[in-house]
Design an enzyme around this catalytic site. Structure first.
Site, PDB file in Angstrom:
ATOM      1  N   HIS A 118      12.436  -2.141 -18.096  1.00  0.00           N
ATOM      2  CA  HIS A 118      12.985  -1.532 -19.307  1.00  0.00           C
ATOM      3  C   HIS A 118      13.156  -2.524 -20.453  1.00  0.00           C
ATOM      4  O   HIS A 118      13.397  -2.138 -21.591  1.00  0.00           O
ATOM      5  CB  HIS A 118      14.321  -0.846 -18.993  1.00  0.00           C
ATOM      6  CG  HIS A 118      14.556   0.396 -19.797  1.00  0.00           C
ATOM      7  ND1 HIS A 118      14.122   0.543 -21.087  1.00  0.00           N
ATOM      8  CD2 HIS A 118      15.154   1.578 -19.478  1.00  0.00           C
ATOM      9  CE1 HIS A 118      14.473   1.730 -21.548  1.00  0.00           C
ATOM     10  NE2 HIS A 118      15.089   2.390 -20.581  1.00  0.00           N
ATOM     11  N   ARG A 119      12.997  -3.808 -20.164  1.00  0.00           N
ATOM     12  CA  ARG A 119      13.038  -4.783 -21.261  1.00  0.00           C
ATOM     13  C   ARG A 119      11.812  -4.620 -22.144  1.00  0.00           C
ATOM     14  O   ARG A 119      11.846  -4.870 -23.343  1.00  0.00           O
ATOM     15  CB  ARG A 119      13.041  -6.210 -20.700  1.00  0.00           C
ATOM     16  CG  ARG A 119      14.301  -6.569 -19.952  1.00  0.00           C
ATOM     17  CD  ARG A 119      14.180  -7.954 -19.339  1.00  0.00           C
ATOM     18  NE  ARG A 119      13.023  -8.065 -18.442  1.00  0.00           N
ATOM     19  CZ  ARG A 119      12.698  -9.163 -17.785  1.00  0.00           C
ATOM     20  NH1 ARG A 119      13.422 -10.259 -17.939  1.00  0.00           N
ATOM     21  NH2 ARG A 119      11.661  -9.195 -16.988  1.00  0.00           N
TER      22      ARG A 119
END
Lengths: 383, 486
Positions: B455-456
């Site tokens: 999700h980064r």
């Protein structure tokens, strides 16, 4: 600014790079207008000798690797795949020529008449190189990458000052042969040696065995142009030879060494070859290179192509090959037994070769160390 | 006797141990000098060892899978009536693991003379003698070996008087050695801390030091003394009243399995990935009947004659087509540089179950491959991996991965991203299921895709788009025609 856009790759392409080859990987002799004249004196006998040298070099290497794996040697740098480059160049030497090797030139040592068992001491850690460099004009192995090219150039300048070049006396005129690898070409030492040799017109031949890998660094990380072209920038000729072709290596080395002996200065030979083994026994080449690359070079094997050539030309029969094989096994046995019986050096031998005349302070230290060692029960027995 | 033992050599300059991977001989086999007898794996490489002896294998002294220190006898060879080739020394190792009784002709140097001093041999492990791994040459030792040769009793020789000073200093030097010679590193701690440990009945050498320069602090001792609630062993201890020591089938209740190389690497990689990359997993259930039919049709074609064309290859191709539309899923997070590296090529990892454990080799430049070439590459990759021959280079430089959990018959999972990548797609089993197709319930080939992404790098929108793109291609491969090249 202009850039020669045609030359941007380290390996070069067929179109822009000439590779001297006299024997194809299939063992077919290909004629060459110029280089044929340099080996036209080579008889079938001498071809058989070259084959024997190649086989012996390989056997020395494989036995040393086995000894390392058995714990008898701390380390070994394998020459596998580079036999032709070493034998071809070394057989171009005359007795008065002088050789400066790296730590991988076991085939050259063999051709110079050094007992291969003597090579093992260094790798067993019992001596620092036990052969006499003067005996065979074969310098001690140099571990520092590229440093020997400077030694060789300095030595060549000495030969020059001795007036041992350009006299026309084949017994007197001498050349110096410096070995190094593709990785060493990135060292300052090698470039300095090129400059000194070029400027002084020193009688030295720089023989680069480009085996494509500087430990784990591929050639394209070392250069943007084929290595032999670098010579032009230093003001002397360079060429590339098929390093797996013993005849081609012999021919180009003969020419370059004769140039040096005649006082025509240095030259660079790039023997295009491949390191079939790992960098040393401490290295695992499968971590950084692909098997497919290895396979493609296996087809260019330097020993097999001579065997194929001899068979094709009926220069040798099975009895000859069996005889060489048996001789190689004997040599291996000699290496095994000699290696295992090499005595550990006495600790005080470190004092032996520091000064010609040992000064009193050092002698006192030597004696003190001897007494100290004497205070142990077991050390006495060991000696 | 003419039985010779071969001690595990240091094959890589400063290695302290090696794992016996597989024996190439068994007791009773005849061996010649330089016949390969065993494959070992060290911290540096896997190597085969040639026999130093000719004879008949008497016994194998170390089992496969065991890791033993350098110098340990690993095989005994009966060398017959010949003069025994005496034990092979291990130069550079000098761990003193001389086997008994054959120090006759061997150039064993100091080792052979020290039997009396250290006759423990094999159980003088190198634990305190570890070298840090380096590419070439001996690694630096992290602590000194602490072994000295035996000293002659003091009265034995009387040095000349003018040499006494030197002699004394020499003796002083050697006399200090035994202090650390009991094989145990000296513990650093202040006297009150030592007393505290003693009072609490704690062996201070077992306390993990956290103080400066590795000193044991008061807190360390107190922590060590505090009652430990749940060690791993206690957690699994059976409830009181169950007396049996056996589990099912009469086998031991618990068995400890040494963590071997691939499993260890897998564990490290998974932990690293799971705890550095915030994972999000999305799912989609998709009707892949058309893809299944397409694969059947293609298999008939001449160019696919020798190829094992599977739905996995179609999925791989679909991903390669979908990635340029959502390049974030193929990106890399460069923590050190503080940058996101967009990668405009696809090295497609395929997780493979092998006898040695999970490996994820990748197909280089997969985006340039045709469906046929992808299918070939997948098959090659899988068979190479199963043979345990995947070169490390094949496992490096991946950009995105597939895990084909469907082959195990499960519908889907929440895969953990291969470290260094941004996403992994789990391909579930394809099953015939009732499905609403053109307004009617029909048996269709249904599968579930699960995409885990970092999700980064990848937002929900992007992850969802990629997953639905892949799904739409599998649902109707003709959709590919509607897409632009990028």
């Amino acid at each position: 600014m202009t850039v020669d856009t045609a030359v941007t790759s380290a390996s070069g392409t067929a179109a822009d790079t000439e590779l001297v080859q006299l024997l194809t990987p299939e063992g077919e002799r290909v004629p060459h207008e110029h280089y044929d004249t340099l080996i036209d004196d080579i008889t079938a006998d001498e071809i058989r000798d070259l084959y024997r040298d190649l086989t012996m070099s390989r056997r020395i290497d494989s036995e040393a690797i086995a000894l390392q794996r058995q714990g008898e040697l701390g380390l070994w740098a394998s020459l596998l795949g580079q036999e032709a480059a070493q034998v071809g160049s070394a057989r171009a030497l005359r007795p008065q020529d002088h050789v400066f090797p790296t730590y991988r030139e076991h085939g050259v040592a063999w051709c110079r008449g050094v007992d291969p068992a003597q090579l093992l001491g260094l790798f067993r850690g019992v001596d620092q190189g036990s052969w006499d460099p003067k005996e065979n004009n074969f310098h001690l192995y140099t571990i520092v990458i590229g440093a020997q090219t400077l030694h060789a150039t300095g030595y060549a300048m000495g030969v020059q000052r001795d007036g041992a070049i350009g006299t026309g006396d084949p017994e007197r005129d001498a050349a110096v042969l410096a070995y190094f690898g593709d990785g060493a070409t990135s060292q300052g030492d090698v470039n300095e040696a090129f400059i000194w040799a070029g400027v002084n017109n020193a009688p030295v031949v720089f023989f680069c065995q480009n085996n494509q890998w500087a430990i784990s660094e591929p050639l394209e990380r070392q250069t943007r142009v084929p290595l032999y072209r670098r010579a032009h920038g230093f003001g002397f000729p360079g060429l590339r030879v098929d390093g797996n072709d013993v005849l081609a290596c012999l021919a180009v080395s003969r020419e370059a060494l004769q140039r040096a002996r005649d006082g025509e200065g240095p030259s660079l030979i790039e023997a295009f070859t491949y390191r079939m083994g790992a960098h040393t026994t401490s290295d695992d080449a499968s971590r950084y290179r692909l098997d497919s690359e290895l396979e493609s070079w296996r087809l260019k094997d330097p020993v097999e192509r001579v065997k194929a050539y001899m068979t094709r030309e009926k220069m040798a029969d099975q009895a000859f090959f069996d005889g060489v094989e048996a001789e190689a096994e004997q040599l291996a046995e000699h290496l095994r037994t000699t290696c295992r019986s090499m005595p550990d050096p006495h600790p005080t031998t470190i004092f032996d070769h520091v000064y010609v005349d040992t000064p009193p302070t050092l002698r006192a230290q030597q004696e003190e160390m001897a007494r100290y060692l004497d205070s142990f029960v077991d050390e006495k027995e060991a000696q | 006797m003419s039985v010779s033992q071969f001690n595990l050599p240091d094959v890589g300059e400063g290695l302290t141990e090696a794992e016996i991977v597989s024996w190439k001989v068994k007791p009773g086999d005849a061996v010649k000098v330089n016949d390969i007898i065993v494959e070992i794996e060290t911290a540096k490489s896997a190597v085969e060892l040639p026999s130093p002896y000719a004879g008949v294998v008497d016994s194998l002294l170390v089992e496969e899978g065991q890791t033993v220190p350098v110098g340990t006898p690993i095989i005994a060879v009966n060398t017959g009536t010949e003069t025994p080739v005496s034990d092979v020394a291990t130069p550079g190792a000098d761990l003193g693991a001389e086997s008994s009784g054959s120090d006759a002709a061997a150039p064993t140097g100091t080792g052979a003379d020290e039997k009396g001093a250290t006759d423990t041999g094999a159980d003088t492990p190198a634990a305190e003698d570890e070298r840090q791994p380096v590419l070439v040459g001996y690694g630096p030792r992290s602590s000194s070996p602490g072994r000295r040769q035996r000293k002659r009793p003091a009265a034995a020789s009387e040095p000349p008087p003018d040499q006494q000073r030197a002699q004394q200093s020499a003796h002083a030097g050697s006399a200090q050695a035994p202090a650390s010679g009991d094989g145990r590193a000296r513990v650093l701690a202040k006297p009150p801390v030592r007393k505290l440990a003693k009072d609490l009945g704690i062996d201070i050498s077992t306390v993990t030091p956290t103080g400066p320069n590795g000193t044991v602090t008061r807190e360390d001792v107190q922590a060590a003394a505090a009652p430990v609630a749940d060690t791993a062993d206690e957690a699994v201890r059976e409830p009181a009243g169950v007396s049996s020591e056996l589990g099912w089938n009469g086998q031991p209740r618990t068995e400890r399995i040494p963590v071997r190389s691939v499993r260890r690497k897998t564990a490290q990689a998974m932990v690293e990935s799971a705890f550095t990359a915030p994972h999000v997993t999305e799912f989609i259930t998709v009707d892949v009947s058309r893809s299944v039919k397409l694969a059947e049709r293609l298999r008939e074609k001449r160019e696919f004659r020798d190829v094992k064309l599977t739905p996995l290859a179609l999925l791989a191709r679909a991903m390669c087509l979908a990635i340029p539309r959502t390049p974030e899923v193929n990106a890399r997070w460069d923590e050190d540089a503080g940058e996101i590296v967009m990668q405009r090529y696809v090295n497609l990892g395929i997780a493979a179950a092998t006898p040695r454990g999970l490996v994820v080799p990748n197909i280089k430049e997969a985006h340039q491959l045709s469906l046929r070439d992808l299918a070939v590459a997948i098959n090659d990759l899988a068979s190479t991996a199963r043979e345990g021959k995947t070169p490390p280079a094949d496992m490096q430089g991946g950009t995105i991965s597939i895990t084909n959990v469907g082959v195990f018959g499960v519908d889907t999972g929440t895969p953990i991203i291969n470290p260094g990548e941004a996403a992994i797609l789990a391909f579930g089993a394809i099953r015939e299921q009732p499905w609403v197709h053109k307004g009617k319930i029909k048996p269709r080939s249904i599968t579930t895709l699960a995409l885990s992404f970092d999700h980064r790098l990848v937002d929900g929108e992007q992850g969802s788009r990629f997953l639905s793109d892949v799904a739409s291609l599998l649902e109707d491969p003709a959709n590919a025609l509607a897409w632009s090249m990028t």
